[in-house]
Design a protein around this motif. Structure first.
Motif, PDB file in Angstrom:
ATOM      1  N   VAL A 158     -19.188   9.922 -38.093  1.00 47.44           N
ATOM      2  CA  VAL A 158     -17.758  10.186 -37.897  1.00 47.44           C
ATOM      3  C   VAL A 158     -17.445  10.265 -36.414  1.00 47.44           C
ATOM      4  O   VAL A 158     -16.484   9.655 -35.923  1.00 47.44           O
ATOM      5  CB  VAL A 158     -17.350  11.499 -38.604  1.00 47.44           C
ATOM      6  N   ILE A 159     -18.278  11.003 -35.686  1.00 48.49           N
ATOM      7  CA  ILE A 159     -18.020  11.137 -34.252  1.00 48.49           C
ATOM      8  C   ILE A 159     -18.204   9.795 -33.554  1.00 48.49           C
ATOM      9  O   ILE A 159     -17.384   9.390 -32.732  1.00 48.49           O
ATOM     10  CB  ILE A 159     -18.930  12.220 -33.646  1.00 48.49           C
ATOM     11  N   ALA A 160     -19.257   9.074 -33.928  1.00 48.13           N
ATOM     12  CA  ALA A 160     -19.510   7.787 -33.281  1.00 48.13           C
ATOM     13  C   ALA A 160     -18.339   6.836 -33.494  1.00 48.13           C
ATOM     14  O   ALA A 160     -17.904   6.149 -32.573  1.00 48.13           O
ATOM     15  CB  ALA A 160     -20.791   7.163 -33.822  1.00 48.13           C
ATOM     16  N   LEU A 191      -6.200  18.191 -36.462  1.00 50.01           N
ATOM     17  CA  LEU A 191      -7.254  17.219 -36.776  1.00 50.01           C
ATOM     18  C   LEU A 191      -8.336  17.852 -37.651  1.00 50.01           C
ATOM     19  O   LEU A 191      -8.967  17.162 -38.452  1.00 50.01           O
ATOM     20  CB  LEU A 191      -7.876  16.730 -35.462  1.00 50.01           C
ATOM     21  N   ILE A 192      -8.560  19.150 -37.484  1.00 54.49           N
ATOM     22  CA  ILE A 192      -9.662  19.810 -38.203  1.00 54.49           C
ATOM     23  C   ILE A 192      -9.581  19.588 -39.721  1.00 54.49           C
ATOM     24  O   ILE A 192     -10.557  19.142 -40.322  1.00 54.49           O
ATOM     25  CB  ILE A 192      -9.714  21.308 -37.842  1.00 54.49           C
ATOM     26  N   PRO A 193      -8.433  19.862 -40.354  1.00 55.58           N
ATOM     27  CA  PRO A 193      -8.415  19.661 -41.814  1.00 55.58           C
ATOM     28  C   PRO A 193      -8.660  18.215 -42.230  1.00 55.58           C
ATOM     29  O   PRO A 193      -9.208  17.982 -43.309  1.00 55.58           O
ATOM     30  CB  PRO A 193      -7.020  20.121 -42.229  1.00 55.58           C
ATOM     31  N   THR A 194      -8.282  17.259 -41.377  1.00 54.09           N
ATOM     32  CA  THR A 194      -8.556  15.862 -41.728  1.00 54.09           C
ATOM     33  C   THR A 194     -10.044  15.673 -41.977  1.00 54.09           C
ATOM     34  O   THR A 194     -10.454  15.000 -42.923  1.00 54.09           O
ATOM     35  CB  THR A 194      -8.140  14.934 -40.572  1.00 54.09           C
ATOM     36  N   PHE A 195     -10.839  16.274 -41.105  1.00 49.35           N
ATOM     37  CA  PHE A 195     -12.281  16.094 -41.249  1.00 49.35           C
ATOM     38  C   PHE A 195     -12.818  16.928 -42.407  1.00 49.35           C
ATOM     39  O   PHE A 195     -13.754  16.515 -43.081  1.00 49.35           O
ATOM     40  CB  PHE A 195     -12.989  16.429 -39.945  1.00 49.35           C
ATOM     41  N   GLY A 221     -15.996  16.914 -31.313  1.00 54.19           N
ATOM     42  CA  GLY A 221     -16.753  15.731 -30.908  1.00 54.19           C
ATOM     43  C   GLY A 221     -15.846  14.558 -30.622  1.00 54.19           C
ATOM     44  O   GLY A 221     -15.945  13.935 -29.560  1.00 54.19           O
ATOM     45  N   THR A 222     -14.948  14.267 -31.545  1.00 51.33           N
ATOM     46  CA  THR A 222     -14.123  13.076 -31.338  1.00 51.33           C
ATOM     47  C   THR A 222     -13.098  13.301 -30.224  1.00 51.33           C
ATOM     48  O   THR A 222     -12.933  12.442 -29.377  1.00 51.33           O
ATOM     49  CB  THR A 222     -13.386  12.665 -32.619  1.00 51.33           C
ATOM     50  N   THR A 223     -12.429  14.460 -30.204  1.00 44.25           N
ATOM     51  CA  THR A 223     -11.380  14.644 -29.189  1.00 44.25           C
ATOM     52  C   THR A 223     -11.959  14.595 -27.792  1.00 44.25           C
ATOM     53  O   THR A 223     -11.419  13.913 -26.921  1.00 44.25           O
ATOM     54  CB  THR A 223     -10.674  15.999 -29.363  1.00 44.25           C
ATOM     55  N   ILE A 224     -13.046  15.341 -27.572  1.00 44.73           N
ATOM     56  CA  ILE A 224     -13.552  15.431 -26.210  1.00 44.73           C
ATOM     57  C   ILE A 224     -14.097  14.095 -25.726  1.00 44.73           C
ATOM     58  O   ILE A 224     -13.763  13.640 -24.630  1.00 44.73           O
ATOM     59  CB  ILE A 224     -14.610  16.551 -26.098  1.00 44.73           C
TER      60      ILE A 224
END
Lengths: 443, 361
Positions: free
Chosen positions: A307-309, A366-370, A250-253
């Motif tokens: 988080v995405i927003a 980034l995945i583990p951060t989330f 969500g965030t990257t794209i």
């Protein structure tokens, strides 16, 4: 396509990539297995606690940890009247029943609790039961009598009168034999609990289950509500992976598309995006998440949304912008414009794919951060109210002072899984970084 | 001389513009916070219910009102509730109050807390926050400075010996930074406070605090060790890794090769040819790291029971004390804004290009 295959082949040369990928595959396999064997609704239902866990011990450690350390602590066993030799003697208006519940005890230490579950069927009349405890050395200890209705639980461990008589809590005193009360040792051998019941209805049936709760349970142990931690550890995997992946995607794209849009249109669009990014940099992410969690809802999906927003206008835009600026002037973009490609087409089909390879490593790391973000929220007590997750296990453990009480397994197991996830993705991401960003490779 | 004056003027202009831009940014950020904190007036509802509950409680408990009939009493309660609602401006539409809040928040007039108070008994949100700020600064300042200097020096050392066993070990350890500091904190507490009880598990000083200032300092130091190690562990390897890559790229620049060829001593090369030109990005990274760590503060402080801003914010949320929550987020926003400003300013000083172009970006 060729480039990707080549990249993959190259990855084989990095042990950390292979290791990371192995961990990721293991976690994915565990998730799939969990979701198939324990359906979502069942997991939620069970994790709510209650009836389902009444035959589980409270705060029992994992079996393997005890056995590895050379211990031989008891596991929970349930002695059922179905397998016992029940003797019945009818009398007028009822019957007398004697149920001997026998079991072998040859563990070190004592059980953690003793409960007797009685279930009388086929009558409304209350029955009267009298319990006697027989130790291997032949001693008979009366445990008193009481009335029972249809379903009842007799908590032998909480029998204060008995505790007074034994001078120790019952689940220790009943097993201690003749050993020193200051340093009791469990007597091994065959124990028997005899239930003498008077049923005041000839058609009535009495079932009895004696639960001798152990000190160790299963692979993961249990928590203060008797819940098997394995459930939370297993279900935590798909939840963590889904949260991490969705948040990262969500965030990257969105960030990427917005950065590309800004670069392509320039002018006020770009300026606006830049200013919004600066505002976003000042917004403290975690405090806002905590605020939303406390004031509105702690649903994991709402958190994901926030988080995405908040991640849309993240600092990443600046980096992507720098990467995209030279691409904007590339001849192939000019060619695309010449043949009449629209703005959206140029942004989505020509600009973004160019920097994707550079982004994939960032994306993976980034995945583990989330995943950890979700755990962080849960540790703060803002975990999803229903879903069992790793963070919630940690939170429960902290609230129950697990470390202080010595229930290390309760903290270590979810922490190790979190660490494994973090390491898996980070190792894989770092290796990808070196494959896809050749500038780093020469170093 | 003239050119220096011009430089200063440009730097002044640049600073002014940045301050204005940042001010607008902070304005928007704080306003967003206020909006989120009171989305749909839900918090106002909660506050009204709370006011009603406390008022009716106090009226019922007061013997002076015992004689009243229940209608009279209800009227009295209604009147008092109305009074308090007006006192707190809860009867105005939210959109007006939000601007009120904003104006006050920007002036750091953060209002009065509804439930919480500072250790000195003050109810002003500003006092409550200021009281906690030093604790946060002490913990995060110590840890960040430590990580920053250790990683830069270690990276310089490794970049001279890249490919060595030590270098490869550090690279191999870099993924360990995937876990946040609180995560290491849990393990450190487990190991050093419970398995081998040598250090305290949480808090900032012993309870009761020692009278003697030296003993007090020692006690704080003892409590500081574990959280600082936790933060250090969670960011040191990734930090070294990225600095090392950075220095490697820069130490293969032509002018560095040239300096080497001239036979300059390696310490001079390091300070004048590698560190000086890369100072701007180094500072940038340091401040960016600060930004990242500010928000991590809440959980680490929570895990270690450290009486700082993060714990405060968390407690405020528990009490649903809106002024403190908004105040806390505003302070966080200000700290971030100050960090960003310092970033810009230092960049302008360190990077001559900014000065020459007058800060055009």
């Amino acid at each position: 396509m060729n480039r990707w295959m080549q990249g993959l082949r190259e990855l084989k040369g990095y042990p950390s990539a292979v290791g990371g990928l192995g961990i990721i595959l293991f976690l994915v396999a565990l998730s799939v297995y969990t979701v198939i064997t324990i359906p979502y609704s069942e997991a939620l239902d069970r994790w709510r606690g209650g009836e389902h866990w009444q035959m589980h011990p409270v705060n029992a450690g994992p079996v393997w940890a005890d056995r590895l350390l050379g211990g031989n602590l008891p596991q929970t066993r349930v002695v059922e009247s179905e397998n016992a030799e029940v003797r019945e003697a009818p009398f007028e208006g009822g019957k007398q029943v004697r149920i001997p519940l026998t079991f072998e005890y040859d563990n070190e230490g004592f059980p953690s609790e003793l409960n007797l579950f009685l279930n009388q069927k086929g009558t409304q009349q209350e029955a009267f039961v009298r319990l006697t405890w027989h130790t291997p050395s032949g001693e008979a200890i009366p445990l008193g009598g009481q009335r029972v209705s249809e379903e009842s639980r007799i908590s032998i461990s909480q029998n204060r009168a008995l505790e007074g008589r034994l001078g120790m809590v019952p689940h220790v005193g009943l097993f201690a034999g003749d050993s020193d009360p200051a340093d009791p040792e469990a007597e091994r051998g065959e124990y028997r609990l005899t239930i003498d019941a008077m049923l005041f209805d000839p058609t009535a049936e009495l079932e009895a289950d004696l639960a001798v709760y152990g000190r160790v349970h299963g692979l993961a142990g249990t928590d203060y509500q008797r819940r098997d931690l394995m459930l939370a550890l297993m279900w935590g995997t798909p939840v963590a992976l889904a949260f991490g992946l969705l948040a990262a995607v969500g965030t990257t794209i969105t960030t990427l598309v917005i950065a590309a849009t800004g670069v392509w249109f320039r002018g006020w669009v770009d300026a606006l995006i830049q200013r919004l990014t600066e505002v976003n940099m000042i917004l403290p992410m975690l405090p806002i998440l905590v605020m939303v969690g406390t004031l509105y809802s702690t649903s994991i999906w709402l958190m994901l949304g926030v988080v995405i927003a908040l991640g849309i206008f993240s600092a990443g835009i600046k980096t992507y912008r720098a990467m995209l600026l030279p691409i904007r002037e590339a001849p192939y973009i000019e060619a695309a414009r010449a043949y009449g490609a629209g703005n959206a087409r140029i942004i989505l089909r020509y600009m973004i794919p160019r920097i994707l390879p550079v982004l994939i490593p960032t994306f993976v790391t980034l995945i583990p951060t989330f995943v950890f973000l979700e755990a962080s929220l849960a540790v703060l007590g803002l975990g999803d109210p229903q879903l069992p997750t790793w963070g919630k296990v940690l939170n429960d453990a902290q609230e129950q002072s697990a470390l202080y009480n010595g229930f290390y397994y309760w903290v270590v197991a979810p922490a190790v899984l979190l660490m494994l996830t973090g390491l898996g993705f980070a190792m894989f991401g770092f290796a990808l970084d070196r494959v896809f960003n050749p500038r780093l490779r020469t170093q | 001389m003239n050119s220096r004056l011009r430089d200063f003027r440009r730097l002044g202009w640049f600073t002014l513009r940045r301050v204005l831009a940042l001010f607008v940014t902070v304005l928007i950020g704080v306003y967003l916070t206020i909006l989120i904190a009171n989305m749909g007036g839900k918090v106002d509802e909660l506050r009204k219910i709370q006011i009603r509950a406390t008022v009716s409680e106090s009226v019922r408990a007061d013997p002076a009102f015992m004689e009243m009939s229940s209608e009279e009493r209800n009227e009295l309660i209604q009147k008092q509730v109305q009074l308090r609602i007006e006192q707190r401006n809860l009867d105005e539409p939210f959109i007006w109050r939000s601007f009120d809040y904003l104006a006050q928040a920007i002036q750091l007039d953060l209002g009065r807390a509804e439930e919480m108070h500072s250790d000195t008994g003050s109810r002003a949100v500003y006092d409550i926050i200021v009281e906690r700020l030093p604790a946060t600064l002490l913990l995060f300042g110590t840890a960040n400075l430590l990580v920053f200097f250790v990683s830069v020096y270690a990276a310089l050392y490794l970049s001279r010996r890249y490919g060595s066993r030590l270098d490869r070990a550090v690279i191999g350890l870099a993924p360990s930074s995937a876990a946040p500091a609180w995560f290491y904190g849990i393990f450190l507490i487990l190991l050093f406070a419970f398995v081998v009880p040598v250090l305290p598990a949480g808090g900032m000083v012993d309870i009761p605090p020692p009278e003697d200032p030296w003993l007090y300092a020692w006690s704080v130091l003892e409590h500081l060790v574990l959280p600082v190690i936790a933060m250090f562990l969670s960011s040191i390897f990734i930090s070294i890794y990225s600095w090392r890559t950075f220095f490697l790229i820069h130490s293969s620049e032509d002018y560095v090769e040239m300096a080497r060829a001239k036979g300059l001593p390696s310490s001079l090369i390091q300070s004048r040819y590698i560190l000086r030109p890369t100072l701007a990005p180094i500072i940038t990274n340091f401040l960016l790291m600060l930004i990242g760590l500010w928000s991590g503060a809440i959980i680490l402080e929570q895990v270690f029971n450290w009486p700082g801003l993060g714990t405060l914010l968390f407690q405020a949320i528990g009490y649903r004390d809106t002024p403190v929550i908004i105040g806390g987020v505003v302070i966080f926003a200000y700290l971030l804004a100050v960090t960003v400003f310092m970033l810009d300013f230092l960049y302008a000083i360190l990077d001559p290009r900014v000065r020459i172009e007058g800060g055009d970006q």
